[in-house]
Design an enzyme around this catalytic site. Sequence first.
Site, PDB file in Angstrom:
ATOM      1  N   GLU A 169      44.646   0.510  -9.022  1.00 61.79           N
ATOM      2  CA  GLU A 169      45.789   1.066  -9.309  1.00 61.79           C
ATOM      3  C   GLU A 169      45.726   2.702  -8.805  1.00 61.79           C
ATOM      4  O   GLU A 169      46.773   3.287  -8.274  1.00 61.79           O
ATOM      5  CB  GLU A 169      46.012   1.388 -10.686  1.00 61.79           C
ATOM      6  CG  GLU A 169      46.373   0.085 -11.567  1.00 61.79           C
ATOM      7  CD  GLU A 169      47.337  -0.568 -10.994  1.00 61.79           C
ATOM      8  OE1 GLU A 169      48.505   0.106 -10.585  1.00 61.79           O
ATOM      9  OE2 GLU A 169      47.909  -1.897 -10.876  1.00 61.79           O
ATOM     10  N   ASP A 194      43.644  -3.475  -3.014  1.00 62.11           N
ATOM     11  CA  ASP A 194      42.627  -4.098  -3.317  1.00 62.11           C
ATOM     12  C   ASP A 194      41.448  -3.999  -2.305  1.00 62.11           C
ATOM     13  O   ASP A 194      39.992  -3.530  -2.848  1.00 62.11           O
ATOM     14  CB  ASP A 194      42.987  -5.712  -2.915  1.00 62.11           C
ATOM     15  CG  ASP A 194      43.691  -6.314  -3.864  1.00 62.11           C
ATOM     16  OD1 ASP A 194      43.899  -5.825  -5.190  1.00 62.11           O
ATOM     17  OD2 ASP A 194      44.119  -7.281  -3.655  1.00 62.11           O
TER      18      ASP A 194
END
Length: 471
Positions: free
Chosen positions: A313, A395
């Site tokens: 995040e 990611d």
Amino acid sequence: MEIIRSFIRSVAASLDSPTIPWKNLIIGFAIAEYGLESYLSYRQYQVLKRKTIPPQLKNEIDQKTFDKSQAYGRAKYKYGLVTGLWNQVKSIAVIRYDGYAKLWAITGLWLARWTGNTGIALFEPSTSWYNGTIAHSILWAFTFSFIETIIGLPCSYYHHFVLEETYGFNKQTLGLWLTDLVKSQALGLVLGVPIGSAFLYIIDWAGENFYLYIWLFTLALQLTAVTVYPILIVPLFNKLTPLPPGDLRDRVHALANKLQFPLGELQVIDGSKRSSHSNAYFTGLPWKKKIVIYDTLIEKSEVKEVEAILAHELGHWSMGHTMQLLGISASHLFLIFMLFSVFVSNKSLYEAFGFFTEKPTIIGFILFNEVLSPTDALVKLGMNIWTRRMEFQADKFSLDQGYANELASSLIKLQIQNLSSMDADWAYSSYNYSHPILTERLRAIGWTSERKVGGAGGAKADGKGEGHKEL
């Protein structure tokens, strides 16, 4: 600016023609879009009937978990099939039988009785705010919304207390569900009246250039919502508490400091009182952010796995994804409002739907969006391509922070806990998913685990994989 105004006038004049079958066009667009989405859902349903675990997950997920996930996906498909068909029939009926105009006439009579008006001002703007076009529009909008809510109650009840309950996700009581419903309606009224009134007033006041002013108003509203929503709105429905001192708190603060993330508050939200689904997010102003972690995520994940999710995040923040999406949204909104200025006074469009003496702006905006619906599929597809790219980048960011194995195991656990689809048809996925599917994400981060991360119950595991390949 004059060139733009001349262009808008020219296009508006060419589109204001009684020969254009507006009603048939809108119904045709709706049926075509429904047909496309139904076809894609059918393709996905064939994937959900598979009994074989995808190769990328055969060592991480057991057959029982996979079968339950597939069954949950099929149940959601059937629910969506019924509700989608119902909504399609309902929408076409409203359009075909001039439902908007009939409700406009009914709410006009109500307004006249409440204000002591004889009804003369129902079809003419009034100088009094309480019986003018804006008040009439707001009353119409909330009446329409209330009717939609009441009609949708059986579907909502089934979704929470049958579908979600069957698969162990629903944690709501009937009382909480009803309380949320009342709160949502009250909140819509409290916020909707001033915002809706301001929206309509600006369009009326600004004249031909309204699209610029309404765009700026909407942007200001969005920025305000980012601040107000977590402070005033979320506490109405959930309890937020500071994350207790401990290893997770220390690690999150250390990660925020390492990335120079302006962390102001670190809180836990009691998502478990409604659902067992897991999540985490951050919100707030550029100089002061708040991280919110669902209690279900903390309960079902290892500390480093939660940390890996938060690193993902924060990767969005570090790479400016939030600002990019805000820029795209702002550009899209400007285009929408500018196009609306072409239709806002289109007499033929209003008359096609039963408005012969009035041209209410709120109705015009709804009809305009119906006309614009064919572009929704393209916009949706384009945004999905963009956000998928962002997810891969986030990611990779988490991976680069040293969370390769933890990120992979956390993604798998979230998939298990939420019973999300383990695989997807490529066309369905491209059109409907803003995130890559699990197998794509695992492949991108090079996950090569040879031990199971979790079973049907989503039990905690050590999160260690056998190997990892750098991207």
